[in-house]
Design a protein around this motif. Sequence first.
Motif, mmCIF file in Angstrom:
data_model
loop_
_atom_site.group_PDB
_atom_site.id
_atom_site.type_symbol
_atom_site.label_atom_id
_atom_site.label_comp_id
_atom_site.label_asym_id
_atom_site.label_seq_id
_atom_site.Cartn_x
_atom_site.Cartn_y
_atom_site.Cartn_z
ATOM 1 N N SER A 92 0.874 -1.175 0.000
ATOM 2 C CA SER A 92 0.000 0.000 0.000
ATOM 3 C C SER A 92 0.905 1.216 0.000
ATOM 4 O O SER A 92 2.124 1.099 0.130
ATOM 5 C CB SER A 92 -0.903 0.001 1.240
ATOM 6 N N THR A 93 0.318 2.393 -0.157
ATOM 7 C CA THR A 93 1.142 3.589 -0.171
ATOM 8 C C THR A 93 0.521 4.675 0.696
ATOM 9 O O THR A 93 -0.652 4.583 1.087
ATOM 10 C CB THR A 93 1.347 4.103 -1.611
ATOM 11 N N SER A 148 9.391 -3.314 -3.963
ATOM 12 C CA SER A 148 9.770 -2.123 -3.217
ATOM 13 C C SER A 148 9.234 -0.907 -3.977
ATOM 14 O O SER A 148 8.171 -0.973 -4.576
ATOM 15 C CB SER A 148 11.288 -2.062 -3.043
ATOM 16 N N SER A 149 9.977 0.187 -3.989
ATOM 17 C CA SER A 149 9.539 1.409 -4.659
ATOM 18 C C SER A 149 10.736 2.318 -4.893
ATOM 19 O O SER A 149 11.703 2.295 -4.121
ATOM 20 C CB SER A 149 8.505 2.145 -3.816
ATOM 21 N N VAL A 150 10.646 3.149 -5.923
ATOM 22 C CA VAL A 150 11.720 4.114 -6.173
ATOM 23 C C VAL A 150 11.904 5.066 -4.995
ATOM 24 O O VAL A 150 13.007 5.585 -4.790
ATOM 25 C CB VAL A 150 11.468 4.941 -7.449
ATOM 26 N N VAL A 151 10.859 5.298 -4.217
ATOM 27 C CA VAL A 151 10.968 6.279 -3.128
ATOM 28 C C VAL A 151 11.852 5.784 -1.990
ATOM 29 O O VAL A 151 12.210 6.570 -1.110
ATOM 30 C CB VAL A 151 9.588 6.695 -2.590
ATOM 31 N N SER A 152 12.197 4.494 -1.989
ATOM 32 C CA SER A 152 13.141 3.985 -0.994
ATOM 33 C C SER A 152 14.583 4.156 -1.469
ATOM 34 O O SER A 152 15.522 3.944 -0.699
ATOM 35 C CB SER A 152 12.875 2.506 -0.709
ATOM 36 N N LYS A 203 9.279 0.644 2.612
ATOM 37 C CA LYS A 203 9.927 -0.082 1.522
ATOM 38 C C LYS A 203 11.423 -0.226 1.763
ATOM 39 O O LYS A 203 12.035 -1.212 1.341
ATOM 40 C CB LYS A 203 9.663 0.620 0.193
ATOM 41 N N GLY A 204 12.020 0.740 2.475
ATOM 42 C CA GLY A 204 13.418 0.574 2.864
ATOM 43 C C GLY A 204 13.597 -0.635 3.763
ATOM 44 O O GLY A 204 14.588 -1.368 3.673
ATOM 45 N N HIS A 242 6.948 11.497 1.045
ATOM 46 C CA HIS A 242 6.881 10.034 0.995
ATOM 47 C C HIS A 242 7.646 9.401 2.168
ATOM 48 O O HIS A 242 8.088 8.260 2.074
ATOM 49 C CB HIS A 242 7.469 9.513 -0.321
ATOM 50 N N GLU A 243 7.774 10.091 3.281
ATOM 51 C CA GLU A 243 8.615 9.583 4.367
ATOM 52 C C GLU A 243 8.171 8.215 4.871
ATOM 53 O O GLU A 243 8.991 7.306 5.071
ATOM 54 C CB GLU A 243 8.634 10.578 5.534
#
Length: 243
Positions: free
Chosen positions: A82-83, A129-133, A147-148, A140-141
């Motif tokens: 989820s996001t 995962s996601s690019v934001v990690s 995801k990190g 997107h904290e």
Amino acid sequence: MNDITLITGASGGIGGALARQLSAQGRRVVAVGRDASRLAEIDAALRVVADTTTPEGAALAMAATREAFGAAPAQLAHCVGSTLIAPLHRTKLDAYRELMRVNVDSAFFMLQAWIAALEGQPGAAVFASSVVSRIGVANHEAIAAAKGGVEALVRSAAATYAAQGVRVNAVAPGMTETPMTASMLKLPALREGAGKQYPLGGVQSAAQVAEVMARLLGDGAARVTGQVIPVDGGFTSVRPLVK
């Protein structure tokens, strides 16, 4: 390894695309999700209703697979997620904890149940995962932290179980056309703006992400483990030429 692949979050955009691709290759796909009606539409040899954010749900998915096929799945694709798009100071406690439950708890419990089910045999797993990690993106904290955590889990498990012949990797997609992102892409201006962020341009399809996941599960990636592969049109590594 056997040809059984268990896909969690199979009724989502990427999970469903992966199920179609692997089923077309002749693999026995076990589609796992929480909604029986949505699972019914997924290409799969077996459909299992389970909540993999709990140890009991993860164990249920494994037990159902073994009961149906007489073996644990040699491949695992964990597509549950989820996001949450909100700056840190506006992130509510309940929303944060739910995000961690869906993303981190599910990954941990599913990987734990799968490793136990393998009973020392080799296998291959891939996580979402996601690019934001991988690069700082404003507001997107919480999802970046979640995801990190998934990426750290992937690397550690890859190290622990490499001697067993188990490979564990992840993909980190950029903006992808799925039901989860539908509200962010519903207006032409929003879609155009999102696409301009990516050096290759446009918004990628769930099938394009699924193709990379399928590759990581297959023999062609036999020497790849502990990696996070960006599927992001160059977002995390290059900048487009401004014209």
